[in-house]
Design a protein around this motif. Structure first.
Motif, PDB file in Angstrom:
ATOM      1  N   VAL A 105      -4.774  18.814  -5.503  1.00 11.28           N
ATOM      2  CA  VAL A 105      -4.282  19.142  -4.163  1.00 11.28           C
ATOM      3  C   VAL A 105      -2.771  18.967  -4.111  1.00 11.28           C
ATOM      4  CG1 VAL A 105      -4.368  18.470  -1.748  1.00 11.28           C
ATOM      5  CG2 VAL A 105      -6.460  18.516  -3.107  1.00 11.28           C
TER       6      VAL A 105
ATOM      7  N   ARG B 164      -0.977  21.642  -6.062  1.00  9.76           N
ATOM      8  CA  ARG B 164      -1.117  22.902  -5.340  1.00  9.76           C
ATOM      9  C   ARG B 164       0.028  23.047  -4.355  1.00  9.76           C
ATOM     10  NH1 ARG B 164      -6.839  22.726  -3.061  1.00  9.76           N
ATOM     11  NH2 ARG B 164      -5.936  22.220  -1.049  1.00  9.76           N
TER      12      ARG B 164
ATOM     13  N   ASP C 227     -11.224  28.883  -8.054  1.00  6.77           N
ATOM     14  CA  ASP C 227     -11.450  27.942  -6.963  1.00  6.77           C
ATOM     15  C   ASP C 227     -10.968  28.568  -5.660  1.00  6.77           C
ATOM     16  OD1 ASP C 227     -11.188  25.994  -5.046  1.00  6.77           O
ATOM     17  OD2 ASP C 227     -10.575  24.436  -6.448  1.00  6.77           O
ATOM     18  N   GLN C 228     -11.893  28.851  -4.748  1.00 13.43           N
ATOM     19  CA  GLN C 228     -11.504  29.604  -3.565  1.00 13.43           C
ATOM     20  C   GLN C 228     -10.643  28.807  -2.604  1.00 13.43           C
ATOM     21  OE1 GLN C 228     -13.308  29.581  -0.298  1.00 13.43           O
ATOM     22  NE2 GLN C 228     -15.099  28.332  -0.755  1.00 13.43           N
ATOM     23  N   VAL C 229     -10.801  27.484  -2.594  1.00 11.28           N
ATOM     24  CA  VAL C 229      -9.961  26.685  -1.698  1.00 11.28           C
ATOM     25  C   VAL C 229      -8.515  26.756  -2.187  1.00 11.28           C
ATOM     26  CG1 VAL C 229      -9.545  24.400  -0.767  1.00 11.28           C
ATOM     27  CG2 VAL C 229     -11.877  25.162  -1.175  1.00 11.28           C
ATOM     28  N   GLU C 230      -8.350  26.580  -3.502  1.00  5.27           N
ATOM     29  CA  GLU C 230      -7.041  26.710  -4.117  1.00  5.27           C
ATOM     30  C   GLU C 230      -6.439  28.071  -3.771  1.00  5.27           C
ATOM     31  OE1 GLU C 230      -7.251  24.808  -8.032  1.00  5.27           O
ATOM     32  OE2 GLU C 230      -6.336  26.654  -8.748  1.00  5.27           O
TER      33      GLU C 230
ATOM     34  N   MET D 136      -7.148  30.177  -1.325  1.00  2.00           N
ATOM     35  CA  MET D 136      -6.841  30.439   0.082  1.00  2.00           C
ATOM     36  C   MET D 136      -5.617  29.672   0.541  1.00  2.00           C
ATOM     37  SD  MET D 136     -10.656  30.828   1.623  1.00  2.00           S
ATOM     38  CE  MET D 136     -10.259  31.666   3.121  1.00  2.00           C
ATOM     39  N   THR D 137      -5.424  28.464   0.006  1.00  2.00           N
ATOM     40  CA  THR D 137      -4.264  27.691   0.456  1.00  2.00           C
ATOM     41  C   THR D 137      -2.973  28.211  -0.147  1.00  2.00           C
ATOM     42  OG1 THR D 137      -4.772  26.119  -1.273  1.00  2.00           O
ATOM     43  CG2 THR D 137      -5.463  25.557   0.938  1.00  2.00           C
TER      44      THR D 137
ATOM     45  N   ALA E 111      -5.949  35.543   3.228  1.00  2.00           N
ATOM     46  CA  ALA E 111      -7.103  34.652   3.270  1.00  2.00           C
ATOM     47  C   ALA E 111      -7.890  34.884   4.551  1.00  2.00           C
ATOM     48  CB  ALA E 111      -6.630  33.205   3.183  1.00  2.00           C
TER      49      ALA E 111
ATOM     50  N   TYR F 208     -11.744  36.188   4.955  1.00  2.00           N
ATOM     51  CA  TYR F 208     -12.713  35.327   5.610  1.00  2.00           C
ATOM     52  C   TYR F 208     -13.354  36.037   6.796  1.00  2.00           C
ATOM     53  CZ  TYR F 208     -14.538  31.304   8.128  1.00  2.00           C
ATOM     54  OH  TYR F 208     -15.347  30.433   8.794  1.00  2.00           O
TER      55      TYR F 208
ATOM     56  N   SER G  41     -16.505  27.965   2.409  1.00  3.27           N
ATOM     57  CA  SER G  41     -17.309  26.882   1.895  1.00  3.27           C
ATOM     58  C   SER G  41     -17.774  26.044   3.069  1.00  3.27           C
ATOM     59  CB  SER G  41     -16.481  26.036   0.936  1.00  3.27           C
ATOM     60  OG  SER G  41     -17.191  24.860   0.605  1.00  3.27           O
TER      61      SER G  41
ATOM     62  N   HIS H 138     -20.995  28.352   1.576  1.00  3.15           N
ATOM     63  CA  HIS H 138     -21.013  29.808   1.497  1.00  3.15           C
ATOM     64  C   HIS H 138     -21.800  30.453   2.644  1.00  3.15           C
ATOM     65  CE1 HIS H 138     -25.177  29.879   0.176  1.00  3.15           C
ATOM     66  NE2 HIS H 138     -24.879  28.831  -0.559  1.00  3.15           N
TER      67      HIS H 138
END
Lengths: 308, 372
Positions: B170, B173, B193-196, B198-199, B218, B222, B236, B238
Motif C-alpha cells: 500500500v 503504491r 490486483d484490482q485494488v492496486e 483502481m487506486t 476506475a 465499476y 471486491s 465480486h
C-alpha cells in the motif's frame, strides 16, 4: 535436526578413515623414499622411517632433470591452458545460452561431442593437425578444386603449412579445445534470471558489455573452480606433451618425471634410483597443491559473500 | 513526454496466439494500468512496448515514432521488474547509475544524479550495500531508482509490488503514484490486483485471454462494466451473477431461481425472451423486511470490521450481500433484499456483453492534470 545414530557414526568415520589412509599412505611413502640414500632405499625389508637426505635428493633431482627450464615450460603450458579455457569457454557458453539463432543447437551438440571424445581418444588425428594446423584448410581447398584453380591461374602451388610441433602453441591449443569448461559455464548461465538480462538490455548494455560487466563478475566462483581444475589437469599432462614435444627445451615436468622413474632405458642396467624419482615427484607436486590451497580460500570467500 | 499508440498489435508464439490485435492509445503523462488474470497477455503487451519481445503484427509508436524495430535501449522506456532484477554483484549506487555509465556519462555527474535519486527515494544510507543485504521494500526502491535516473519518457512496471507484504504494498503504491505525478512521465503498470489497479490508474485496461475487454477510468469500469468478465473482475467482493430471461414487457427479468426483478427500462439491445445474466454488486443489495424483491438463503457471515458479508444462495447461485447490519440471521433463513433497478447490470447470456449503453471510453484526464 537431531539424529542419534551412534553405530552409523562409527561406521561412517571408519569408512572416512580408510579413505584417508588410502590417500595418505602413498604420499607418505613418496616422502620417506625421497629422504633416503641410495643404499637405504634398496634395503629389504623396505625402510619406513624418513632419513636425512631430503634436500640432497631434491637438489640432485632438480639439476639432473633440468627442472628450472621444465618448470617454466609447465607454468607456461598451465597458465596458457587456464587463460585460454576460461576465456574460450565463457564465450562459447555465452553464445550457446544467450543467443537464439539457428546454429545454436548444432554448435551445442558439436561442443557436447568433444566431451565424449577426450584428447586421448583423438590423439592421432590431433597430432596430424598439430603437425600442420592448416591441413583441414588444405583439404577443403583440394576437395573443392580451388587449389587447382589457383595453381592454374597464378601458377602457384597452394601448400599451406603451419607446424605446431615443438612449440608452446602446439602444447596449449589442443588442451584448450575441450568442452568441460563450456558446460560448467552453461549450467551457471542457465541459472541467471531472464529479468537480469532484460534489465541490462533496458539499461542499454549490449551483449559484450553484458558479458564483461555482468556475467564475468557473477561467475567469479565458477572461474576460480575452472581455473583450478584446468591448472591441475594441464600441469599433470603427460601423453600430449610426450608426443608433440621432441625438443627438450620445450619439455614439461610430468614428462621429465617419467624420465626420472627408473627403467632399463634410463638406468642403463644400473641401480634404480627411486630416491631421486620420489624427490622429483615431491617437487612436481608442489605447484598444483599450492594452487588448490590458494584457490580454495577464494571459493570459500565467494561462497560466503553470496549476493542473491 | 510521450504518448504511446498501439495499433492492432498481436503476438504469437508459433501457433499459439497470446495477444489478439490490441488497439490502445495511451496519452502523454497518463497513468495506465493493465489489469487481468495471469496468462491474459498483459505482461507480453508491456514487454512489447519495452522492446523485450518482438511484435508479431501491428505497430507500436512512442511519441509518434514507430518503435517496432528499435532496440529497447533506444525507446526511451525504463522498466521496473517483478523480481526487481537488481545486479547482485553491484552496490546500490552502481545499480542505480549503471544506465548512465553505459551511456558514457562522466563520473561526477553520475554521482550527483545518483545522490539526487537516492534522496528522492530515501535510500541514501544504503548506497554502498549490495542488493543481497537489502529488504524487499528497499530493493523495490532501488529498482525504481534505476528506472528513474534515466529520466525516461515512459515508465513500465511489471507487477512490481507483488513480492511485497500487504502493508508495504500500500505504501509503495502511494509512492509510485506520487512519483508519477512529479516525474511527468507516461506510466504503464501491469498488475493482477484490482485494488492496486483502481487506486493507481488514470485509466484501466482490462485484459482477458489476449483481448482488451474494456478501457476506462476506475469509476467507469465499476459503474458500467462492458462485459460480465469486467463486472466480475472489478470490485471486491465480486459481483453476484444470476441467470434469467427478459420478460415480455421488456422491463423486468424473470430469474431462473423464480423471482422477477424490475430492470432499468432504458435497455438498448435486449429483446423480450432473451437469456441474460444479471449482475448485482454485494454493496447494492439492501437488506429489508418489506418490499423485498429477492430473497437469499443465508449460509454464513464474514466479518470485515467495517461491514459484514452475508453469504447465501439464490437458487443454485452463490450470492453475497454486503451490509452493516449487525443481526446475523439463522442458518438457512431467507433474507429479504431490495434491489434498485438502476443497480442491476444486464449482460448477454451467451456473449457476456453488456446490454446497456456504455459511458464513452474517452480518456479520463482529470487526475493526471491535477497539480501534484
Amino acid at each position: 535436526m537431531i539424529e542419534r545414530t551412534p553405530i552409523l557414526n562409527i561406521v561412517t568415520h571408519l569408512i572416512l578413515f580408510v579413505g584417508l589412509l588410502m590417500l595418505m599412505v602413498p604420499l607418505y611413502l613418496t616422502f620417506t623414499a625421497a629422504t633416503l640414500t641410495m643404499e637405504q632405499i634398496s634395503q629389504i625389508p623396505p625402510r619406513l622411517l624418513p632419513g636425512d637426505q631430503l634436500f640432497v635428493n631434491i637438489a640432485e633431482a632438480w639439476t639432473r632433470s633440468d627442472f628450472s627450464q621444465k618448470f617454466v615450460n609447465s607454468f607456461i603450458l598451465a597458465t596458457g591452458v587456464v587463460t585460454g579455457k576460461v576465456i574460450l569457454a565463457a564465450m562459447t557458453a555465452f553464445g550457446i545460452v544467450f543467443f537464439n539463432h539457428r546454429l545454436r543447437m548444432p554448435i551445442f551438440w558439436l561442443v557436447f561431442i568433444t566431451l565424449m571424445l577426450p584428447l586421448e581418444v583423438r590423439i592421432v588425428p590431433t597430432y596430424a593437425v598439430a603437425a600442420n594446423a592448416l591441413t583441414p584448410f588444405q583439404a577443403i581447398l583440394d576437395a573443392t578444386g580451388l587449389s587447382r584453380l589457383i595453381a592454374w591461374i597464378s601458377g602457384v602451388e597452394v601448400h599451406l603449412e603451419w607446424n605446431l610441433l615443438n612449440s608452446y602453441t602446439g602444447l596449449i591449443l589442443p588442451l584448450v579445445a575441450t568442452a568441460t569448461g563450456t558446460f560448467l559455464y552453461r549450467q551457471f548461465f542457465l541459472t541467471i534470471p531472464d529479468e537480469l538480462v532484460e534489465a541490462a538490455q533496458m539499461d542499454g548494455a549490449g551483449p559484450v558489455r553484458f558479458l564483461i560487466e555482468h556475467l564475468v563478475p557473477l561467475s567469479r566462483t565458477n572461474i576460480a573452480a575452472l581455473a583450478t581444475i584446468m591448472f591441475v589437469y594441464s600441469w599433470n599432462q603427460y601423453l600430449w606433451p610426450l608426443l608433440v614435444v621432441t625438443d627438450p627445451s620445450y619439455g614439461v615436468v610430468a614428462v621429465e618425471l617419467g624420465h626420472l622413474v627408473p627403467n632399463s632405458n634410463s638406468t642403463g642396467g644400473g641401480d634404480p634410483q627411486w630416491h631421486l624419482a620420489m624427490a622429483g615427484t615431491l617437487i612436481v607436486m608442489v605447484p598444483p597443491v599450492l594452487v588448490v590451497i590458494f584457490m580454495q580460500r577464494w571459493f570459500v570467500r565467494g561462497l560466503i559473500n553470496t549476493d542473491k | 513526454m510521450a504518448d504511446i499508440n498501439i495499433r492492432k498489435v498481436a503476438k504469437a508464439y508459433g501457433k499459439t496466439q497470446v495477444v489478439h490485435g490490441i488497439d490502445l492509445d495511451i496519452l502523454d503523462r497518463e497513468f495506465i494500468v493493465i489489469l487481468g488474470p495471469s496468462g491474459c497477455g498483459k505482461s507480453t503487451l508491456l514487454r512489447m512496448i519495452a522492446g523485450l519481445e518482438a511484435i508479431s503484427s501491428g505497430e507500436i509508436a512512442i511519441d509518434g515514432k514507430v518503435v517496432n524495430d528499435i532496440e529497447p535501449r533506444a525507446r526511451g522506456c525504463a522498466m521496473v521488474f517483478q523480481n526487481y532484477a537488481l545486479y547482485p554483484h553491484m552496490t546500490v549506487a552502481q545499480n542505480i547509475g549503471y544506465a548512465l555509465k553505459v551511456a558514457g556519462i562522466s563520473r561526477a555527474e553520475r554521482d550527483q544524479r545518483i545522490a539526487t535519486v537516492a534522496a528522492t527515494l530515501d535510500i541514501s544510507d544504503y548506497l554502498d550495500r549490495k542488493p543481497g543485504q537489502l529488504s524487499g521494500g528497499q530493493r523495490q526502491r532501488v529498482a525504481m531508482g534505476r528506472a528513474m535516473i534515466r529520466e525516461p519518457k515512459v515508465f513500465l512496471f511489471d507487477e512490481p509490488l507483488s513480492n511485497l507484504d500487504a502493508k508495504l504494498r500500500v505504501q509503495m503504491r502511494l509512492e509510485i503514484r506520487r512519483l508519477h505525478q512529479r516525474l511527468n512521465a507516461t506510466s504503464v503498470f501491469v498488475t493482477h490486483d484490482q485494488v492496486e489497479a483502481m487506486t493507481l490508474a488514470d485509466r484501466l485496461v482490462v485484459m482477458n485471454a489476449g483481448h482488451v475487454e474494456q478501457v476506462g477510468s476506475a469509476e467507469e469500469l465499476y459503474e458500467r462494466p462492458a462485459s460480465k468478465y469486467v463486472g466480475g473482475f472489478i470490485g471486491s467482493p465480486h459481483m453476484n451473477f444470476l441467470k434469467g430471461q427478459i420478460a415480455d414487457d421488456g422491463c423486468s427479468v424473470v430469474l431462473e431461481a423464480g423471482p422477477t426483478l424490475p430492470i432499468n427500462p432504458r435497455i438498448g439491445r435486449a429483446a423480450p425472451g432473451a437469456a441474460v445474466d444479471i449482475g448485482i454488486r454485494p454493496e447494492h443489495a439492501r437488506r429489508t423486511g418489506e418490499g423485498a424483491n429477492l430473497t437469499v438463503r443465508y449460509d454464513f457471515l464474514e466479518e470485515l470490521g467495517n461491514g459484514r458479508l452475508f453469504h447465501g444462495r439464490v437458487g443454485d447461485s452463490d450470492f453475497i450481500v454486503q451490509s452493516a447490519d449487525k443481526t446475523p440471521p439463522a442458518f438457512g433463513e431467507e433474507i429479504g433484499l431490495r434491489i434498485d433497478p438502476f443497480h442491476i447490470h444486464l449482460f448477454d447470456g451467451e456473449t457476456g456483453v453488456r446490454l446497456q449503453e456504455i459511458a464513452s471510453v474517452a480518456p479520463a484526464r482529470t487526475r493526471a492534470l491535477e497539480p501534484a
